[in-house]
Design an enzyme around this catalytic site. Structure first.
Site, short mmCIF file in Angstrom:
data_model
loop_
_atom_site.label_atom_id
_atom_site.label_comp_id
_atom_site.label_asym_id
_atom_site.label_seq_id
_atom_site.Cartn_x
_atom_site.Cartn_y
_atom_site.Cartn_z
N HIS A 18 19.71 -17.45 -5.43
CA HIS A 18 20.46 -16.76 -6.47
C HIS A 18 19.93 -17.18 -7.84
O HIS A 18 19.73 -18.37 -8.07
CB HIS A 18 21.95 -17.13 -6.37
CG HIS A 18 22.77 -16.54 -7.46
ND1 HIS A 18 23.11 -15.21 -7.48
CD2 HIS A 18 23.30 -17.09 -8.58
CE1 HIS A 18 23.84 -14.97 -8.57
NE2 HIS A 18 23.97 -16.10 -9.25
N GLU A 60 8.41 20.88 -2.93
CA GLU A 60 8.50 20.35 -1.56
C GLU A 60 9.21 21.38 -0.69
O GLU A 60 10.30 21.82 -1.04
CB GLU A 60 9.25 19.00 -1.58
CG GLU A 60 9.63 18.44 -0.22
CD GLU A 60 8.45 18.26 0.74
OE1 GLU A 60 7.48 17.58 0.38
OE2 GLU A 60 8.51 18.81 1.85
N GLY A 103 -15.28 0.52 1.98
CA GLY A 103 -13.97 0.53 1.33
C GLY A 103 -13.09 1.67 1.78
O GLY A 103 -11.87 1.54 1.85
N GLY A 104 -13.72 2.83 2.08
CA GLY A 104 -12.96 3.96 2.61
C GLY A 104 -11.98 4.54 1.61
O GLY A 104 -12.00 4.23 0.42
N ILE A 162 2.08 10.71 -1.47
CA ILE A 162 1.14 10.90 -2.59
C ILE A 162 1.80 11.68 -3.71
O ILE A 162 1.72 11.30 -4.88
CB ILE A 162 -0.14 11.62 -2.10
CG1 ILE A 162 -0.90 10.72 -1.12
CG2 ILE A 162 -1.02 12.01 -3.28
CD1 ILE A 162 -2.20 11.30 -0.59
N LYS A 210 -21.45 6.06 5.37
CA LYS A 210 -22.28 7.00 4.62
C LYS A 210 -22.15 6.81 3.11
O LYS A 210 -23.01 7.23 2.35
CB LYS A 210 -21.94 8.44 4.99
CG LYS A 210 -20.50 8.87 4.72
CD LYS A 210 -20.29 10.30 5.20
CE LYS A 210 -18.84 10.70 5.32
NZ LYS A 210 -18.02 10.60 4.13
#
Ligand code: NAI
Length: 457
Positions: free
Chosen positions: A437, A200, A36-37, A181, A32
């Site tokens: 290394h 959180e 790419g979404g 996110i 629509k």
């Protein structure tokens, strides 16, 4: 009649369309918007482009430690945004080109299922057309969720969709949710000088991540002056002349904008799955994990809408391969969900693969864990980034079950551990190989050596 009709042109959908080329299958890709979404238009790519600008700014700010003198650097937000848009446009155009070259027919419009093998497409002008196909792959993706009281209004309360289009740098931001996110935005915004409050409900950053890795990230966030409010819920916000007041506990903060990052919900409610009797549970579709086929023959689901699998672009790619392989050959190309690399693009980066220690214990394994910090790793000292750590979870006397890395380039380094987890390697086999290394990856080599019962440095 196409071999496959794909509904949704994000990573799950466009990967399905592209991969079908390997088998000479004809594909209609119904989208629509542009192809790419979320990942390409509103997620991974634009977010990481901005994060990269933040990294460069941070590098220039600390350049004098390396003997490079600059005048006081400034972060030009509009320029970073413009660059981000260019990166996205370049990739979207590239993707459109590849789809064309592969012979995929991209149909612009909203796809909904009309019945087995039938998709109705509603175009922007309101007209409809019908697409017929032997198989349908549903790949309609997800949209940001919210919490009560925090309905996004596009200005003072936003989701990552709007945050990626901010025209100016927000000076004071509250981020609700310290998942992937939330932490990526907190890291970037703090790097470019915003005042950040990160909320959180759980008691650590990126719940689900190894606690040791979360602690290293917390330490880095503290240095960046991110105000972390862990283990607290937020009350309903109040919009005042001075900004948005976000209450928590007995306290509150006032910010210019609130970014809600509390997860994403599947977009399956308007595509008429009833027409093929495919049930959903809170919007998620259950599939046969070996083939990605739903309970209805010839109807497949991939990406963020699949029940019980991580909402990640690279998982969607792999699920697309599994679905198309099954359609084309009848064979299984099942995704190994035990060895999916996860990366949080904070500064420093955090990455993990396989089981955490507590997951392994919950799954009934007797485990031992081995860790190695980056303080003594030559290349980390050279780069001035010694705060990282590696942790490996091993079944006692058995295979490597999982690992996590925090530090510069963790998102790249995790892939060597991905192979070890995926191939169920034993520590002694893995430890037999040497790391160059000086590299940061030596921290992994040292951890594997310790896991094999020996140690060097
Ligand atoms: P998430 O599920 O990673 O994190 C949401 C966080 O919000 C959780 O920690 C949860 O405990 C917290 N939360 C929920 N309600 C809350 C409340 N009322 N107050 C405070 N905290 C609350 O979801 P997120 O970060 O929105 O990401 C969505 C999806 O996108 C994820 O599945 C993620 O895997 C994917 N993604 C992946 C990226 C990557 O791989 N680097 C980057 C961005 C997104």
């Amino acid at each position: 009649m196409y071999d496959i009709a794909v509904i949704g042109g994000g990573p799950g959908g466009y990967a399905s369309a592209l991969y079908a080329h390997n088998f000479g299958l004809s594909v209609a890709l119904i989208e629509k918007d542009r192809v790419g979404g979320t990942c390409l238009l509103r997620g991974c790519i634009p977010a990481k482009a901005l994060i990269e600008s933040g990294h460069v700014f941070h590098t220039v700010q600390t350049a004098s430690e390396f003997g490079v003198t600059t005048s006081d650097p400034t972060f030009e937000w509009p320029v970073a945004m413009e660059r981000k848009t260019k990166v996205v446009e370049g990739l979207v155009n590239g993707l459109s080109g590849v789809l064309k070259t592969r012979g995929v027919e991209t149909i612009n419009g909203f796809g909904s299922i009309a019945g087995p093998g039938k998709v109705t497409v509603t175009h922007d002008d309101g007209s409809t057309s019908e697409v017929e196909a032997r198989n349908i792959i549903v790949a309609t993706g997800s949209a940001p969720s919210s919490i009560p009281g925090y309905d996004p209004n596009g200005e003072t309360i936003v989701t990552s969709d709007e945050a990626l289009e901010w025209e100016t740098k927000p000076e004071r931001v509250a981020i609700i949710g310290a998942g992937v996110i939330g932490c990526e935005f907190a890291s970037f915004l703090a790097d470019v000088g915003s005042e950040v409050h990160l909320f959180e409900v759980q008691d650590q950053l990126v719940p689900g991540l190894e606690p040791e890795a979360a602690k290293v990230l917390s330490r880095a966030f503290r240095r960046k002056k991110v105000n972390m409010h862990l283990g607290v819920g937020v009350g309903a916000p109040e919009i005042t002349d001075d900004g948005v007041v976000v209450p928590f506990g007995d306290d509150s903060v006032t910010v210019d904008v609130v970014l809600v990052a509390v997860g994403r919900k599947p977009m399956t409610d308007t595509i008429n799955l009833d027409a093929v009797d495919v049930p959903t549970d809170r919007g998620y579709i259950s599939v046969d994990r070996a083939t990605m086929q739903t309970s209805a023959d010839g109807i497949y689901a991939v990406g963020d809408i699949v029940a019980g699998t991580p909402q990640l672009a690279h998982v969607a790619f792999a699920e697309a391969i599994a679905a198309v392989t099954h359609i084309a050959t009848g064979e299984n190309a099942a995704v190994d969900y035990n060895a999916i690399p996860m990366v949080v693009y904070t500064n420093p980066e955090v990455a993990w693969v396989g089981r955490t220690e507590s997951q392994a214990v919950a799954d009934g394994y007797e485990v031992e864990v081995h860790e190695h910090g980056m303080r003594g790793v030559g290349r980390a000292i050279i780069q001035g980034e010694t705060g990282g750590t590696v942790k490996v979870v091993v079944e006692q006397g058995g295979q490597i079950l999982g690992a996590s890395v925090v530090g510069p380039g963790a998102g790249e380094m995790i892939h060597e551990l991905m192979y070890l987890v995926g191939f169920e390697a034993l520590p002694e086999d893995a430890a037999a190989f040497i790391h160059a290394h000086p590299t940061i990856s030596e921290a992994i080599g040292e951890t594997l050596l310790t896991s094999a019962g020996r140690s060097l440095h």
